[in-house]
Design a protein around this motif. Structure first.
Motif, PDB file in Angstrom:
ATOM      1  N   TRP A  28       0.842  -1.195   0.000  1.00  0.00           N
ATOM      2  CA  TRP A  28       0.000   0.000   0.000  1.00  0.00           C
ATOM      3  C   TRP A  28       0.880   1.249   0.000  1.00  0.00           C
ATOM      4  O   TRP A  28       0.638   2.197  -0.748  1.00  0.00           O
ATOM      5  N   ILE A  30      -1.233   3.913  -2.684  1.00  0.00           N
ATOM      6  CA  ILE A  30      -1.645   5.324  -2.614  1.00  0.00           C
ATOM      7  C   ILE A  30      -1.677   5.917  -4.015  1.00  0.00           C
ATOM      8  O   ILE A  30      -2.632   6.592  -4.397  1.00  0.00           O
ATOM      9  N   GLN A  36      -4.600   4.544  -5.983  1.00  0.00           N
ATOM     10  CA  GLN A  36      -5.858   5.138  -5.528  1.00  0.00           C
ATOM     11  C   GLN A  36      -5.998   6.569  -6.053  1.00  0.00           C
ATOM     12  O   GLN A  36      -7.083   6.991  -6.428  1.00  0.00           O
ATOM     13  N   GLU A  37      -4.900   7.303  -6.076  1.00  0.00           N
ATOM     14  CA  GLU A  37      -4.945   8.678  -6.583  1.00  0.00           C
ATOM     15  C   GLU A  37      -5.307   8.719  -8.060  1.00  0.00           C
ATOM     16  O   GLU A  37      -5.790   9.738  -8.551  1.00  0.00           O
ATOM     17  N   LYS A  83     -10.203   1.996  -6.906  1.00  0.00           N
ATOM     18  CA  LYS A  83     -10.429   1.635  -5.502  1.00  0.00           C
ATOM     19  C   LYS A  83      -9.348   0.679  -5.022  1.00  0.00           C
ATOM     20  O   LYS A  83      -9.147  -0.389  -5.604  1.00  0.00           O
ATOM     21  N   ASN A  94      -0.996   7.655   9.544  1.00  0.00           N
ATOM     22  CA  ASN A  94      -2.288   8.216   9.155  1.00  0.00           C
ATOM     23  C   ASN A  94      -2.623   8.033   7.684  1.00  0.00           C
ATOM     24  O   ASN A  94      -3.769   8.256   7.294  1.00  0.00           O
ATOM     25  N   SER A  95      -1.662   7.622   6.853  1.00  0.00           N
ATOM     26  CA  SER A  95      -1.993   7.407   5.443  1.00  0.00           C
ATOM     27  C   SER A  95      -2.978   6.251   5.275  1.00  0.00           C
ATOM     28  O   SER A  95      -3.661   6.172   4.254  1.00  0.00           O
ATOM     29  N   CYS A 137      -5.674   6.037   6.687  1.00  0.00           N
ATOM     30  CA  CYS A 137      -7.008   6.650   6.687  1.00  0.00           C
ATOM     31  C   CYS A 137      -7.473   7.022   5.281  1.00  0.00           C
ATOM     32  O   CYS A 137      -8.643   7.300   5.070  1.00  0.00           O
ATOM     33  N   GLN A 138      -6.560   7.046   4.320  1.00  0.00           N
ATOM     34  CA  GLN A 138      -6.911   7.332   2.927  1.00  0.00           C
ATOM     35  C   GLN A 138      -7.458   6.100   2.204  1.00  0.00           C
ATOM     36  O   GLN A 138      -8.039   6.223   1.130  1.00  0.00           O
ATOM     37  N   ALA A 139      -7.262   4.928   2.769  1.00  0.00           N
ATOM     38  CA  ALA A 139      -7.665   3.679   2.107  1.00  0.00           C
ATOM     39  C   ALA A 139      -9.179   3.592   2.002  1.00  0.00           C
ATOM     40  O   ALA A 139      -9.908   3.964   2.921  1.00  0.00           O
ATOM     41  N   ASP A 140      -9.647   3.074   0.861  1.00  0.00           N
ATOM     42  CA  ASP A 140     -11.086   2.853   0.677  1.00  0.00           C
ATOM     43  C   ASP A 140     -11.601   1.799   1.645  1.00  0.00           C
ATOM     44  O   ASP A 140     -12.715   1.895   2.151  1.00  0.00           O
ATOM     45  N   TYR A 171      -9.660   6.077  11.972  1.00  0.00           N
ATOM     46  CA  TYR A 171     -10.103   5.566  10.680  1.00  0.00           C
ATOM     47  C   TYR A 171     -11.627   5.536  10.638  1.00  0.00           C
ATOM     48  O   TYR A 171     -12.273   4.984  11.528  1.00  0.00           O
TER      49      TYR A 171
END
Length: 164
Positions: free
Chosen positions: A37, A42, A45-46, A50, A66-67, A69-72, A99
């Motif tokens: 990931w 990342i 996803q950008e 998904k 904290n990255s 928290c960006q996960a789907d 999250y």
């Protein structure tokens, strides 16, 4: 497609778990390990695809940042039903890292555990093929009065009644 309970409803599961040596496809929803990931997820996803994270049972929340928290989707794997580390990981993801997305239990989960998994923050459950999806749905909320505080109800019952 595999059976999935999401927010108390039966839905189709579009995500596929990729192991370390699996090639990342150009299309489709995927779950990557934490290390993949960070390197591939990342950016993927950008680009609008998904992409989620799956965590092994021995993955320590302290190694995450904290990255995540960006996960789907964040999926926590239970290698066997007696391995309870995923319960702690889920609770810490919700309480420490904040999250808010889909938190999914995957692997060897028992239907009797769904209620307790839900209490610590899981809102999605990949139901094993040998288990009944309908039975799982019926076991999500078998207890109406909850005495202990958790991610779903932050105050214990005695504080709730004192405030009412």
């Amino acid at each position: 497609m595999p059976k999935l309970i999401l927010d108390g409803q039966a839905v189709e599961d579009s995500f596929r778990v990729l192991r370390e040596d699996d090639a990342i496809p150009d299309t489709g929803d995927i779950l990557l390990s934490w290390s993949r990931w960070l390197t591939d997820g990342i950016a993927r996803q950008e680009s609008g695809q998904k992409t989620g994270v799956w965590l092994a049972s021995d993955e320590l929340v302290e190694t995450l940042n904290n990255s995540i928290c960006q996960a789907d989707v964040v999926a926590i794997e239970f290698p066997k039903f007696a391995d309870g580390r995923g319960f702690s990981t889920a609770y810490l993801l919700r309480s420490r890292l904040g999250y808010q997305g889909q938190l999914r239990a995957i692997g060897d989960i028992l239907l009797d555990q769904l209620f307790y998994l839900n209490r610590v923050g899981f809102n999605a459950f990949a139901i094993p093929d040998d288990k009944s999806l309908e039975k799982g749905l019926s076991l999500l909320n078998p207890i109406r009065v909850k005495y202990q505080a958790s991610t779903d109800i932050p105050s214990p019952l005695y504080r709730q009644t004192a405030l009412a």
